[in-house]
Write an enzyme that holds these catalytic residues in place. Structure first.
Site, PDB file in Angstrom:
ATOM      1  N   SER A  12      45.564 -33.898  -4.757  1.00 25.95           N
ATOM      2  CA  SER A  12      45.349 -35.055  -5.638  1.00 25.95           C
ATOM      3  C   SER A  12      45.473 -36.327  -4.825  1.00 25.95           C
ATOM      4  CB  SER A  12      46.396 -35.073  -6.751  1.00 25.95           C
ATOM      5  OG  SER A  12      46.428 -36.376  -7.322  1.00 25.95           O
ATOM      6  N   HIS A  37      40.945 -33.538  -5.968  1.00 30.87           N
ATOM      7  CA  HIS A  37      41.339 -33.837  -7.350  1.00 30.87           C
ATOM      8  C   HIS A  37      41.542 -35.343  -7.491  1.00 30.87           C
ATOM      9  CE1 HIS A  37      43.203 -32.717 -11.241  1.00 30.87           C
ATOM     10  NE2 HIS A  37      44.084 -33.683 -10.996  1.00 30.87           N
ATOM     11  N   ASP A  39      42.539 -38.408 -10.011  1.00 26.17           N
ATOM     12  CA  ASP A  39      43.275 -38.696 -11.245  1.00 26.17           C
ATOM     13  C   ASP A  39      42.930 -40.079 -11.796  1.00 26.17           C
ATOM     14  OD1 ASP A  39      44.960 -36.382 -11.731  1.00 26.17           O
ATOM     15  OD2 ASP A  39      45.927 -36.889  -9.829  1.00 26.17           O
ATOM     16  N   MET A  41      43.540 -42.741 -14.742  1.00 23.95           N
ATOM     17  CA  MET A  41      44.549 -43.086 -15.759  1.00 23.95           C
ATOM     18  C   MET A  41      44.259 -44.477 -16.329  1.00 23.95           C
ATOM     19  SD  MET A  41      48.002 -41.840 -13.849  1.00 23.95           S
ATOM     20  CE  MET A  41      48.093 -40.276 -12.981  1.00 23.95           C
ATOM     21  N   HIS A  70      39.942 -35.698 -13.171  1.00 22.42           N
ATOM     22  CA  HIS A  70      40.890 -35.465 -14.265  1.00 22.42           C
ATOM     23  C   HIS A  70      41.044 -36.762 -15.044  1.00 22.42           C
ATOM     24  CE1 HIS A  70      45.394 -34.406 -15.312  1.00 22.42           C
ATOM     25  NE2 HIS A  70      44.623 -34.424 -16.381  1.00 22.42           N
ATOM     26  N   MET A  72      42.680 -38.905 -17.643  1.00 31.30           N
ATOM     27  CA  MET A  72      43.841 -39.134 -18.510  1.00 31.30           C
ATOM     28  C   MET A  72      43.594 -40.449 -19.222  1.00 31.30           C
ATOM     29  SD  MET A  72      46.638 -37.784 -15.749  1.00 31.30           S
ATOM     30  CE  MET A  72      45.460 -37.963 -14.424  1.00 31.30           C
ATOM     31  N   MET A 141      49.024 -28.625 -17.550  1.00 28.17           N
ATOM     32  CA  MET A 141      49.868 -29.663 -16.949  1.00 28.17           C
ATOM     33  C   MET A 141      51.294 -29.126 -16.831  1.00 28.17           C
ATOM     34  SD  MET A 141      47.844 -32.214 -16.312  1.00 28.17           S
ATOM     35  CE  MET A 141      49.176 -33.185 -15.604  1.00 28.17           C
ATOM     36  N   PHE A 147      52.158 -39.624 -13.504  1.00 24.17           N
ATOM     37  CA  PHE A 147      52.746 -39.960 -12.201  1.00 24.17           C
ATOM     38  C   PHE A 147      52.797 -38.731 -11.304  1.00 24.17           C
ATOM     39  CE2 PHE A 147      54.503 -42.726 -15.438  1.00 24.17           C
ATOM     40  CZ  PHE A 147      54.247 -43.973 -14.894  1.00 24.17           C
ATOM     41  N   GLY A 148      52.700 -38.972 -10.005  1.00 22.65           N
ATOM     42  CA  GLY A 148      52.910 -37.913  -9.034  1.00 22.65           C
ATOM     43  C   GLY A 148      54.398 -37.745  -8.771  1.00 22.65           C
ATOM     44  N   GLY A 149      54.739 -36.684  -8.064  1.00 22.67           N
ATOM     45  CA  GLY A 149      56.106 -36.509  -7.579  1.00 22.67           C
ATOM     46  C   GLY A 149      57.132 -36.124  -8.632  1.00 22.67           C
ATOM     47  N   ASP A 177      48.485 -28.409 -12.637  1.00 24.52           N
ATOM     48  CA  ASP A 177      48.595 -29.796 -12.157  1.00 24.52           C
ATOM     49  C   ASP A 177      50.001 -30.331 -12.393  1.00 24.52           C
ATOM     50  OD1 ASP A 177      48.086 -32.307 -11.240  1.00 24.52           O
ATOM     51  OD2 ASP A 177      46.576 -32.812 -12.762  1.00 24.52           O
ATOM     52  N   GLY A 178      50.715 -30.565 -11.290  1.00 23.03           N
ATOM     53  CA  GLY A 178      52.017 -31.215 -11.361  1.00 23.03           C
ATOM     54  C   GLY A 178      53.131 -30.381 -10.747  1.00 23.03           C
ATOM     55  N   GLY A 179      53.776 -30.935  -9.728  1.00 24.35           N
ATOM     56  CA  GLY A 179      54.938 -30.281  -9.135  1.00 24.35           C
ATOM     57  C   GLY A 179      54.629 -28.998  -8.388  1.00 24.35           C
ATOM     58  N   GLY A 199      49.717 -33.082  -5.127  1.00 17.71           N
ATOM     59  CA  GLY A 199      49.657 -34.430  -4.565  1.00 17.71           C
ATOM     60  C   GLY A 199      50.689 -34.607  -3.479  1.00 17.71           C
ATOM     61  N   SER A 200      51.922 -34.863  -3.894  1.00 21.25           N
ATOM     62  CA  SER A 200      52.961 -35.156  -2.902  1.00 21.25           C
ATOM     63  C   SER A 200      53.173 -34.021  -1.906  1.00 21.25           C
ATOM     64  CB  SER A 200      54.273 -35.523  -3.608  1.00 21.25           C
ATOM     65  OG  SER A 200      54.411 -34.876  -4.822  1.00 21.25           O
TER      66      SER A 200
HETATM   67  C1  DX5 Z   1      49.773 -36.262 -12.820  1.00 21.36           C
HETATM   68  C2  DX5 Z   1      48.476 -36.009 -12.090  1.00 21.36           C
HETATM   69  C3  DX5 Z   1      48.627 -35.069 -10.958  1.00 21.36           C
HETATM   70  C4  DX5 Z   1      49.546 -35.557  -9.885  1.00 21.36           C
HETATM   71  C5  DX5 Z   1      50.212 -34.402  -9.233  1.00 21.36           C
HETATM   72  O1  DX5 Z   1      49.529 -37.045 -13.915  1.00 21.36           O
HETATM   73  O2  DX5 Z   1      47.509 -35.505 -12.975  1.00 21.36           O
HETATM   74  O3  DX5 Z   1      47.377 -34.701 -10.429  1.00 21.36           O
HETATM   75  O4  DX5 Z   1      48.920 -36.320  -8.914  1.00 21.36           O
HETATM   76  O5  DX5 Z   1      51.129 -34.892  -8.323  1.00 21.36           O
HETATM   77  P1  DX5 Z   1      52.286 -33.998  -7.735  1.00 21.36           P
HETATM   78  O6  DX5 Z   1      51.643 -32.865  -7.011  1.00 21.36           O
HETATM   79  O7  DX5 Z   1      52.979 -34.933  -6.800  1.00 21.36           O
HETATM   80  O8  DX5 Z   1      53.135 -33.550  -8.885  1.00 21.36           O
HETATM   81 ZN    ZN Z   2      45.622 -34.530 -12.188  1.00 20.65          ZN
END
Ligand code: DX5
Ligand code: ZN
Length: 230
Positions: A12, A37, A39, A41, A70, A72, A141, A147-149, A177-179, A199-200
């Site tokens: 991401s 990917h 994102d 928002m 994606h 959002m 999700m 948010f990432g991380g 998607d996420g963590g 992402g992170s």
């Molecule tokens: C969250 C996003 C994810 C996010 C994932 O709203 O849709 O794509 O970037 O980030 P990590 O991998 O850091 O959880």
């Molecule tokens: Zn995403």
């Protein structure tokens, strides 16, 4: 875009250098990313703002493979054409984004993109039951979007199992998607997911001038996910 259930790692770019998206996309692909990917928002559906179709169009030429967008955002429908014209291969909308998800999915395919449907952590699998013939991807999700991380929400593993059973032989990707990191990747892969957004965990330790850590991070996530098949 042909269909298969091999593990795909989709970094991401929410965790990339926003002033350098083109080079970041090229770097992660060179380092082994399967999809990119993206994102989007809106500060309304989620409490954060990123960018829109113009930015997607600008980064498109820097991506050789699949651009996985994606959304959002709410409403979704007025923007589908714009993201399709920007070159999105997959456009994913949230089932929670409006009352007319069926129409949204029709519009995504009519615009020439693959249709994805994302579920927030509190949304049950039963929400997708009547959309199975209209989707190419379902995104579970594993954090609250925005948010990432954030920390991976373990209750979603059971949801992935239920979804995998519901999908059966249909050519539908299950995306997480996420963590996602090397610890959580095998849990969702074992439950039936095959597209892992991270992402992170992909971007940590690297940069466009030092992209080797991206490759190491991608390989570690992939190896952990594929390990459950051994
Ligand atoms: C969250 C996003 C994810 C996010 C994932 O709203 O849709 O794509 O970037 O980030 P990590 O991998 O850091 O959880
Ligand atoms: Zn995403």
């Amino acid at each position: 875009m042909s269909f298969d259930r091999k593990i795909k790692i989709a970094p991401s770019i929410l965790a990339a250098d926003f002033a350098n998206f083109g080079a970041e996309c090229a770097a992660i692909e060179a380092q082994g990313a399967d999809w990119v990917h993206v994102d989007v928002m809106d500060g309304h559906f989620v409490p954060n703002i990123t960018f829109g179709p113009a930015t997607c169009a600008a980064i498109r030429p820097h991506i050789k493979g699949v651009m996985d967008v994606h959304l959002m955002i709410a409403p979704v429908d007025p923007y589908i054409e714009g993201f399709a014209k920007a070159g999105a291969d997959v456009i994913t909308a949230h089932v929670e984004a409006g009352a007319h998800t069926h129409r949204t999915l029709q519009a995504i395919r009519a615009a020439g993109a693959k249709a994805g449907l994302a579920l927030n952590p509190g949304t049950p699998v039963s929400e997708v039951e009547y959309y199975l013939e209209m989707v190419d991807l379902i995104c579970v999700m594993t954090v609250n979007p925005g948010f990432g991380g954030q920390k991976f929400i373990h209750s979603q593993i059971e949801k992935v199992k239920q979804l995998r059973a519901l999908i059966g032989d249909r050519p539908i990707h299950i995306e997480i998607d996420g963590g996602v990191d090397p610890v959580t990747a095998p849990l969702v892969a074992a439950a039936g997911a095959n597209v892992l957004v991270a992402g992170s965990a992909v971007f940590k330790g690297g940069s466009v001038n030092n992209p080797a850590p991206y490759g190491e991070n991608i390989r570690n996530i992939r190896a952990a996910a594929e390990g459950v098949w051994a």
